[in-house]
Design an enzyme around this catalytic site. Structure first.
Site, PDB file in Angstrom:
ATOM      1  N   TYR A 147     119.805 -18.839  74.731  1.00  9.52           N
ATOM      2  CA  TYR A 147     120.240 -18.867  73.321  1.00  9.52           C
ATOM      3  C   TYR A 147     121.757 -19.062  73.231  1.00  9.52           C
ATOM      4  CZ  TYR A 147     115.705 -16.489  72.513  1.00  9.52           C
ATOM      5  OH  TYR A 147     114.378 -16.112  72.504  1.00  9.52           O
ATOM      6  N   HIS A 189     111.981 -15.494  81.165  1.00 11.10           N
ATOM      7  CA  HIS A 189     111.765 -16.192  79.886  1.00 11.10           C
ATOM      8  C   HIS A 189     110.515 -17.074  79.877  1.00 11.10           C
ATOM      9  CE1 HIS A 189     114.283 -17.620  76.220  1.00 11.10           C
ATOM     10  NE2 HIS A 189     112.994 -17.717  75.949  1.00 11.10           N
TER      11      HIS A 189
END
Ligand SMILES: NC(=O)c1ccc[n+]([C@@H]2O[C@H](COP(=O)([O-])OP(=O)(O)OC[C@H]3O[C@@H](n4cnc5c(N)ncnc54)[C@H](OP(=O)(O)O)[C@@H]3O)[C@@H](O)[C@H]2O)c1
Length: 282
Positions: free
Chosen positions: A50, A108
């Site tokens: 991010y 992730h």
């Protein structure tokens, strides 16, 4: 006090947190996390990919509140997979988040050498630098594989979970292993006309609650941890205000019927998508 769930190792995790995916501008991210903290959020969900771990760390520091009041989650990206790289990656996340420990670290995506990544995570977990460890986007097959062979069974699995893709069966499997399910995309990012859904609107009317609030309440009552994202302070307040009402068994059954049992984004089994994610992880 925020409701919590207790992970298999005894760590308490807020059942409601704040997600910062797609808040890429660092100044904006720091501002929205600061606002979320003012509203009362103490659990923040970020990820290396991010690009905003440092903004999350800065907002938490600036709050002046003790570190122990917060629950910080971040994630190791595909490009940092493997034992050695993952260790360096954890160090980098700790630095960017300006913290001595991370409350929850997740893998992730279930690609590349995630076994190596996981071994590094287990080491940092034992050293106390990670309070809990887990995975994200692990569908039942890969989730079972890792859970069967890892030393520390993942404490959390964060998967796409909302009223249109409810993860009922995967949640049962996670429960068998003592793993907590966590939702990403609790509003399906607005897909499938989520924010005008008539079923949710009708239920909300009974309680003077919005569609977003009904959807969060539904997941919370199912024991699913939620981390809705918004950059708008009024919505932060709204999304936080879901603990003063309860859905009835009948409401729950009505919402259960919205389940389409498949992703509104993409399947982690789809070859073209796996190739794309792999290319992003090189
Ligand atoms: N592990 C993974 O692979 C993965 C993938 C996706 C997401 N996540 C995590 O999960 C978090 C949440 O998921 P998400 O951000 O993808 O989507 P989401 O929370 O389902 O939806 C966010 C969208 O809903 C809008 N919104 C929020 N509250 C609202 C409300 N009360 N009324 C109307 N609209 C509202 C937001 O707009 P505004 O911001 O303009 O208000 C934004 O467009 C992420 O931030 C991230 O931390 C993880």
């Amino acid at each position: 006090m925020m409701e919590t769930v207790t992970l298999a190792n005894g760590v308490k995790m807020p059942i409601l947190g704040f997600g910062v995916y797609q808040v890429t501008d660092l100044a904006e991210c720091e501002k929205v996390v600061s606002e979320a903290i003012e509203v009362g959020y103490r659990s923040i969900d970020t990820a290396q990919i991010y690009g905003n771990e440092e903004a999350v760390g800065a907002a938490i520091k600036k709050s002046g509140m003790p570190r122990e009041d917060f629950f910080i989650t971040t994630k190791v990206w595909i490009s940092n997979a493997g034992y050695e790289k993952a260790k360096a990656s954890i160090e980098e996340s700790l630095k960017k988040l300006q913290t001595e420990y991370i409350d929850l670290l997740l893998i992730h995506q279930p690609f590349n050498d995630y076994y190596g990544t996981y071994r590094a995570m287990e080491e940092y977990y034992k050293a106390g630098k990670l309070k809990a460890i887990g995975v994200s986007n692990f569908y039942p097959d890969r989730f079972i594989d890792l859970s069967e062979f890892a030393e520390v069974v993942p404490h959390v699995n964060q998967v796409e979970t909302h009223v249109f893709n409810q993860q009922i069966e995967p949640q049962k499997i996670m429960k068998e292993y003592g793993t907590q399910i966590e939702s990403w995309g609790p509003f399906a990012e607005g897909k499938n006309d989520f924010f005008t859904n008539e079923t949710l609107a009708a239920i909300g009317e009974k309680y003077q609650k919005s569609i977003a609030q009904v959807a969060l309440r539904y997941l919370i009552q199912r024991g699913v941890v939620v981390i809705p994202k918004t950059i708008n302070k009024d919505r932060m307040i709204q999304n936080f205000d879901v603990f003063d009402f309860s859905l009835t068994a009948e409401d729950m059954t009505t919402i259960l019927a919205l389940d389409q049992k498949e992703s509104l984004f993409f399947s982690h089994y789809a070859p073209e998508r796996v190739k794309l994610l792999a290319s992003l992880g090189k």
